[in-house]
Scaffold this motif. Structure first.
Motif, mmCIF file in Angstrom:
data_model
loop_
_atom_site.group_PDB
_atom_site.id
_atom_site.type_symbol
_atom_site.label_atom_id
_atom_site.label_comp_id
_atom_site.label_asym_id
_atom_site.label_seq_id
_atom_site.Cartn_x
_atom_site.Cartn_y
_atom_site.Cartn_z
ATOM 1 N N SER A 1 13.963 1.246 17.752
ATOM 2 C CA SER A 1 12.787 1.333 16.872
ATOM 3 C C SER A 1 13.632 2.372 15.769
ATOM 4 O O SER A 1 14.268 3.135 16.068
ATOM 5 C CB SER A 1 11.632 2.152 17.642
ATOM 6 N N ARG A 2 12.816 2.340 14.816
ATOM 7 C CA ARG A 2 13.171 3.088 13.538
ATOM 8 C C ARG A 2 12.840 4.534 14.147
ATOM 9 O O ARG A 2 13.497 5.562 13.594
ATOM 10 C CB ARG A 2 12.247 2.870 12.233
ATOM 11 N N THR A 3 11.776 4.802 14.734
ATOM 12 C CA THR A 3 11.277 6.127 15.206
ATOM 13 C C THR A 3 12.567 6.711 16.117
ATOM 14 O O THR A 3 12.812 7.966 15.917
ATOM 15 C CB THR A 3 10.212 6.101 16.049
ATOM 16 N N ALA A 4 13.106 5.859 16.807
ATOM 17 C CA ALA A 4 13.982 6.490 17.618
ATOM 18 C C ALA A 4 15.461 6.923 16.771
ATOM 19 O O ALA A 4 16.118 7.796 17.390
ATOM 20 C CB ALA A 4 14.546 5.423 18.822
ATOM 21 N N THR B 1 15.695 6.953 22.290
ATOM 22 C CA THR B 1 15.830 8.147 21.477
ATOM 23 C C THR B 1 17.424 8.830 21.990
ATOM 24 O O THR B 1 18.230 9.207 21.294
ATOM 25 C CB THR B 1 14.822 9.121 21.255
ATOM 26 N N GLY B 2 17.435 8.848 23.415
ATOM 27 C CA GLY B 2 18.786 9.290 24.029
ATOM 28 C C GLY B 2 20.022 8.456 23.550
ATOM 29 O O GLY B 2 21.068 9.090 23.202
ATOM 30 N N ARG B 3 19.871 7.124 23.592
ATOM 31 C CA ARG B 3 20.820 6.288 23.035
ATOM 32 C C ARG B 3 21.171 6.411 21.527
ATOM 33 O O ARG B 3 22.327 6.545 21.416
ATOM 34 C CB ARG B 3 20.396 4.745 23.327
ATOM 35 N N ALA B 4 20.154 6.568 20.969
ATOM 36 C CA ALA B 4 20.312 7.060 19.307
ATOM 37 C C ALA B 4 21.164 8.161 19.348
ATOM 38 O O ALA B 4 21.988 8.313 18.501
ATOM 39 C CB ALA B 4 19.154 6.820 18.632
ATOM 40 N N LEU B 5 20.705 9.201 19.758
ATOM 41 C CA LEU B 5 21.520 10.415 19.900
ATOM 42 C C LEU B 5 22.895 10.417 20.267
ATOM 43 O O LEU B 5 23.814 10.926 19.282
ATOM 44 C CB LEU B 5 20.638 11.487 20.505
#
Length: 238
Positions: free
Chosen positions: A98-101, A2-6
């Motif tokens: 993931s789509r969630t991330a 999630t941090g990478r996505a952010l």
């Protein structure tokens, strides 16, 4: 993950006008009160003689829920619009993440931008109070810092809903229109009931139990976030 996505989404918003919006709301609200107190300074100083800082904060906070809901709507649309405009959803979702991330990262970006806007509002109002000659030693820092943050907690359901709708819909007209309607209805929500969800943003500041309304907003916001995340995970986003 999630941090990478952010971090990736943080880079994507450069040059998109989003930062202009983040600064616009606090500057606008501060300028509005500068005009209000500048034109009626003697009268307002007399009216709020017992608590000048409190009077200033009360004059600001009545407009904060409207600004937050409109800001949540426009920010959600602009963040989702980065992918919609470039047609890059399929490419993004094909990556080993993931789509969630992906969904959570973009939502956290919207939250961070709104928090920054709220803190800028605090800074603007404190500076305004000092310019108006208020006592620097009596600044209510606790109230000033939570000036936007507590209403933001109460407005979290609107942010979660608007983020969900703008993310899964390529046509942004409907979710943006809905967000504007919700913001306007929120102005009159207290006349319906303090427990009406659109009233939670204001009640999280001025209600008899602000923490309860802030908690209700956070709880409902997380529930809507979860529903949106499940829908996004199963939907074929073009």
């Amino acid at each position: 993950m999630t941090g990478r996505a952010l971090f990736s989404d943080w880079l994507k918003i450069r040059g998109k006008g989003i930062w202009f919006l983040v600064f616009l709301a606090p500057i606008g609200l501060t300028a509005m009160q500068a005009l209000n107190f500048g034109l009626r300074l003697d009268y307002l100083k007399e009216q709020y003689a017992a608590d000048l800082w409190g009077g200033l904060l009360e004059n600001v906070v009545m407009f904060v829920p409207l600004a937050l809901m409109l800001g949540a709507t426009v920010l959600s649309s602009m963040i989702a619009g980065v992918e919609h405009e470039q047609g890059s959803w399929k490419q993004l979702l094909a990556m080993p993440i993931s789509r969630t991330a992906v969904y959570t990262g973009k939502f956290l970006l919207a939250c961070v931008l709104l928090i920054i806007s709220c803190l800028l509002l605090t800074a603007g109002i404190v500076v305004l109070g000092l310019v108006l000659g208020f006592d620097a030693g009596s600044i209510p820092w606790g109230q000033a810092i939570t000036l936007g943050l507590m209403p933001l907690a109460g407005a979290l359901p609107v942010l979660s809903l608007e983020f969900w709708l703008t993310t899964v819909s390529k046509n942004q007209a409907l979710p943006v229109t809905l967000g504007i309607v919700l913001a306007i209805v929120g102005l009159f929500s207290l006349s319906l009931s303090p427990y009406f969800p659109l009233a939670w943003s204001l009640m999280a500041w001025s209600g008899p139990n602000p923490l309860m309304f802030a908690g209700m907003g956070i709880g409902a916001g997380l529930l809507i976030l979860l529903l949106g995340m499940v829908h996004f995970s199963r939907k074929d986003v073009a």
